[in-house]
Design a protein around this motif. Structure first.
Motif, PDB file in Angstrom:
ATOM      1  N   UNK A 100       0.718  -1.320  -0.165  1.00 28.91           N
ATOM      2  CA  UNK A 100       0.509  -0.128   0.256  1.00 28.91           C
ATOM      3  C   UNK A 100       0.690   1.296   0.051  1.00 28.91           C
ATOM      4  N   UNK A 101      -0.144   2.405   0.100  1.00 36.71           N
ATOM      5  CA  UNK A 101       0.770   3.739  -0.030  1.00 36.71           C
ATOM      6  C   UNK A 101       2.022   4.022   1.209  1.00 36.71           C
ATOM      7  N   UNK A 102       2.691   4.403   0.897  1.00 39.82           N
ATOM      8  CA  UNK A 102       4.109   5.109   1.604  1.00 39.82           C
ATOM      9  C   UNK A 102       3.723   5.571   2.495  1.00 39.82           C
ATOM     10  N   UNK A 103       2.053   6.279   2.709  1.00 43.33           N
ATOM     11  CA  UNK A 103       1.298   7.243   3.990  1.00 43.33           C
ATOM     12  C   UNK A 103       0.421   5.845   4.443  1.00 43.33           C
ATOM     13  N   UNK A 104       0.387   5.574   5.471  1.00 43.88           N
ATOM     14  CA  UNK A 104      -0.858   4.584   5.832  1.00 43.88           C
ATOM     15  C   UNK A 104      -1.909   4.723   5.479  1.00 43.88           C
ATOM     16  N   UNK A 105      -2.410   6.026   6.357  1.00 41.67           N
ATOM     17  CA  UNK A 105      -4.036   7.403   5.775  1.00 41.67           C
ATOM     18  C   UNK A 105      -4.336   7.499   4.630  1.00 41.67           C
ATOM     19  N   UNK A 106      -3.332   7.198   3.884  1.00 38.39           N
ATOM     20  CA  UNK A 106      -3.544   6.680   2.113  1.00 38.39           C
ATOM     21  C   UNK A 106      -4.008   5.904   1.955  1.00 38.39           C
ATOM     22  N   UNK A 107      -3.475   4.593   2.274  1.00 33.48           N
ATOM     23  CA  UNK A 107      -3.171   3.390   2.139  1.00 33.48           C
ATOM     24  C   UNK A 107      -4.932   2.646   2.033  1.00 33.48           C
ATOM     25  N   UNK A 108      -4.811   1.715   1.013  1.00 25.41           N
ATOM     26  CA  UNK A 108      -6.127   1.259   0.662  1.00 25.41           C
ATOM     27  C   UNK A 108      -6.046   0.442   1.923  1.00 25.41           C
ATOM     28  N   UNK A 109      -7.459   0.147   2.120  1.00 26.31           N
ATOM     29  CA  UNK A 109      -8.149  -0.555   2.881  1.00 26.31           C
ATOM     30  C   UNK A 109      -7.385  -2.742   2.295  1.00 26.31           C
ATOM     31  N   UNK A 110      -7.479  -3.228   2.934  1.00 30.29           N
ATOM     32  CA  UNK A 110      -6.867  -4.675   2.323  1.00 30.29           C
ATOM     33  C   UNK A 110      -5.451  -4.407   2.638  1.00 30.29           C
ATOM     34  N   UNK A 111      -4.707  -3.207   1.922  1.00 31.21           N
ATOM     35  CA  UNK A 111      -3.057  -3.502   2.087  1.00 31.21           C
ATOM     36  C   UNK A 111      -2.667  -3.336   3.523  1.00 31.21           C
ATOM     37  N   UNK A 112      -1.709  -4.080   3.642  1.00 28.70           N
ATOM     38  CA  UNK A 112      -0.637  -3.870   5.154  1.00 28.70           C
ATOM     39  C   UNK A 112      -0.803  -2.841   5.696  1.00 28.70           C
ATOM     40  N   UNK A 113      -0.209  -1.762   5.077  1.00 27.21           N
ATOM     41  CA  UNK A 113      -0.132  -0.582   6.000  1.00 27.21           C
ATOM     42  C   UNK A 113      -1.872   0.298   5.924  1.00 27.21           C
ATOM     43  N   UNK A 114      -2.801   0.468   5.265  1.00 30.81           N
ATOM     44  CA  UNK A 114      -3.914   0.464   4.687  1.00 30.81           C
ATOM     45  C   UNK A 114      -4.413  -0.420   6.286  1.00 30.81           C
ATOM     46  N   UNK A 115      -4.216  -1.015   6.315  1.00 28.40           N
ATOM     47  CA  UNK A 115      -4.991  -1.883   7.860  1.00 28.40           C
ATOM     48  C   UNK A 115      -4.238  -2.057   8.851  1.00 28.40           C
ATOM     49  N   UNK A 116      -2.751  -1.789   9.247  1.00 25.51           N
ATOM     50  CA  UNK A 116      -2.364  -2.252   9.997  1.00 25.51           C
ATOM     51  C   UNK A 116      -1.170  -1.308  10.135  1.00 25.51           C
ATOM     52  N   UNK A 117      -1.383   0.425  10.225  1.00 25.41           N
ATOM     53  CA  UNK A 117      -0.304   1.427  10.495  1.00 25.41           C
ATOM     54  C   UNK A 117      -1.030   2.643  10.223  1.00 25.41           C
ATOM     55  N   UNK A 118      -0.881   3.936  10.850  1.00 26.50           N
ATOM     56  CA  UNK A 118      -1.215   5.681  11.237  1.00 26.50           C
ATOM     57  C   UNK A 118      -0.624   6.456  10.330  1.00 26.50           C
ATOM     58  N   UNK A 119       0.846   6.143  10.206  1.00 23.77           N
ATOM     59  CA  UNK A 119       1.749   7.727   9.648  1.00 23.77           C
ATOM     60  C   UNK A 119       2.580   6.742   9.254  1.00 23.77           C
ATOM     61  N   UNK A 120       3.528   7.734   8.869  1.00 22.96           N
ATOM     62  CA  UNK A 120       4.407   7.722   7.370  1.00 22.96           C
ATOM     63  C   UNK A 120       5.845   6.848   7.914  1.00 22.96           C
ATOM     64  N   UNK A 121       6.120   7.651   8.989  1.00 25.35           N
ATOM     65  CA  UNK A 121       6.779   7.466   9.528  1.00 25.35           C
ATOM     66  C   UNK A 121       7.020   5.909  10.448  1.00 25.35           C
TER      67      UNK A 121
END
Ligand code: UDP
Ligand code: MG
Length: 160
Positions: A100-121
């Motif tokens: 998913x996208x580098x920024x987890x808030x922009x990452x789609x649900x279903x992606x690892x970052x989209x499902x499991x994180x909230x910050x780029x850092x």
């Protein structure tokens, strides 16, 4: 099912995937590995590793002039990471989609970052951005002999 020819690794696309220290600390190792396993890529290398500063700097050398670079190096070296080499046709682009996208808030649900994180850092996982960088990063993070040549029994059921 007929056995398929085992092709030399150099012919096959590989991606360097790394669970960052936050992913390890948060107990997400199994969950993240599982997504790549279930997709159907082949695991060629896997280790828990405390990254030295110079390796982190080399890995992220393209970002060395960015303002966040020092914090990024502190983050990546702040605890153990899980280093992985995954193989398969199209693995680099597909892994980027799974991540998913580098920024987890922009990452789609279903992606690892989209499902499991909230910050780029603190975005839990790294994936190579091109097949050339896949090879470069695997060579950087793994020593000779740390990758396994093997054939999964699933392969004939994944690839026709
Ligand atoms: N990063 C950051 N702040 C930013 C951009 C990137 O801390 O504004 C970190 C983040 O951990 C990211 C890594 O630097 O995953 C590498 O950045 P890149 O643009 O290559 O993103 P990626 O390929 O990891 O999605
Ligand atoms: Mg990148």
């Amino acid at each position: 099912v007929p056995r398929r020819k085992i092709v030399a690794s150099s012919e096959v696309e590989q991606s360097y995937i790394m669970i960052k220290p936050d992913g390890v600390q948060r107990g997400l190792v199994g969950e993240i590995i599982s997504r790549f396993e279930k997709k159907g890529f082949l695991l060629k290398g896997l280790k828990l590793f405390q990254c030295p500063k110079d390796l982190a700097q080399e890995h992220y050398k393209d970002l060395k002039d960015r303002p966040f670079f020092p914090k990024l190096i502190d983050y990546i070296t702040s605890g153990p990471v899980v280093c992985m080499a995954w193989e398969g046709d199209g693995v680099v682009a597909s892994a980027r989609k799974l991540i998913g996208a580098t920024n987890p808030l922009q990452a789609e649900p279903g992606t690892i970052r989209g499902d499991l994180a909230v910050q780029t850092g603190r975005n839990v996982v790294h994936g190579s951005d091109s097949p050339d960088n896949g090879k470069r990063e695997i060579a950087l993070w793994f020593k000779e002999g740390e990758l396994c040549q093997w054939e999964s029994v699933q392969t004939p059921w994944l690839i026709e």
